[in-house]
Design a protein around this motif. Structure first.
Motif, short mmCIF file in Angstrom:
data_model
loop_
_atom_site.label_atom_id
_atom_site.label_comp_id
_atom_site.label_asym_id
_atom_site.label_seq_id
_atom_site.Cartn_x
_atom_site.Cartn_y
_atom_site.Cartn_z
N GLN A 25 13.01 24.38 13.48
CA GLN A 25 12.66 25.68 12.89
C GLN A 25 13.15 26.82 13.77
O GLN A 25 12.39 27.66 14.25
N GLU A 26 14.47 26.82 13.98
CA GLU A 26 15.11 27.84 14.82
C GLU A 26 16.41 28.32 14.18
O GLU A 26 17.04 27.59 13.43
N TYR A 36 16.46 31.32 18.27
CA TYR A 36 15.38 32.22 17.86
C TYR A 36 14.40 31.43 17.00
O TYR A 36 14.79 30.79 16.03
N PRO A 37 13.10 31.50 17.31
CA PRO A 37 12.12 30.70 16.57
C PRO A 37 11.85 31.27 15.17
O PRO A 37 12.05 32.47 14.92
N ILE A 38 11.42 30.39 14.29
CA ILE A 38 10.94 30.78 12.97
C ILE A 38 9.47 30.39 12.93
O ILE A 38 9.13 29.21 13.07
N ARG A 39 8.61 31.37 12.76
CA ARG A 39 7.16 31.12 12.72
C ARG A 39 6.60 31.58 11.38
O ARG A 39 6.80 32.72 10.99
N ASP A 40 5.91 30.68 10.71
CA ASP A 40 5.34 30.99 9.40
C ASP A 40 6.41 31.54 8.46
O ASP A 40 6.20 32.51 7.75
N GLN A 41 7.59 30.94 8.51
CA GLN A 41 8.75 31.27 7.68
C GLN A 41 9.32 32.65 7.97
O GLN A 41 10.06 33.21 7.15
N PRO A 43 11.67 34.70 10.74
CA PRO A 43 12.50 34.63 11.94
C PRO A 43 12.08 35.68 12.97
O PRO A 43 11.90 36.85 12.62
N ILE A 44 11.90 35.26 14.20
CA ILE A 44 11.53 36.16 15.30
C ILE A 44 12.82 36.48 16.06
O ILE A 44 13.29 35.67 16.85
N GLU A 49 11.89 36.46 22.86
CA GLU A 49 11.29 35.29 22.21
C GLU A 49 12.26 34.10 22.12
O GLU A 49 11.85 32.99 21.83
#
Length: 62
Positions: A25-26, A36-41, A43-44, A49
């Motif tokens: 999920q990056e 870069y992370p993807i949190r709760d759909q 992208p951060i 980060e």
């Protein structure tokens, strides 16, 4: 990850294209070797980060 969103997102540092890595999920910038992370759909897209990708991980992407 929505294909349209992926097509318009770029690396905030180099403005290069990103590769979606579904298992982690990056979003990955190959040029800067950042993930870069993807949190709760969502992208951060902040450099603070992002995590640096090791050379081994980078070789697996190619």
């Amino acid at each position: 990850m929505d294909k349209y969103l992926l097509s318009i997102l770029v690396c905030p540092l180099c403005k290069g294209s990103l590769v979606y890595h579904k298992p982690a999920q990056e979003l990955i910038c190959r040029f800067d070797r950042l993930a870069y992370p993807i949190r709760d759909q969502i992208p951060i897209m902040f450099e603070a980060e992002a995590r640096t990708i090791s050379l081994e991980e980078y070789d697996q992407l190619s």
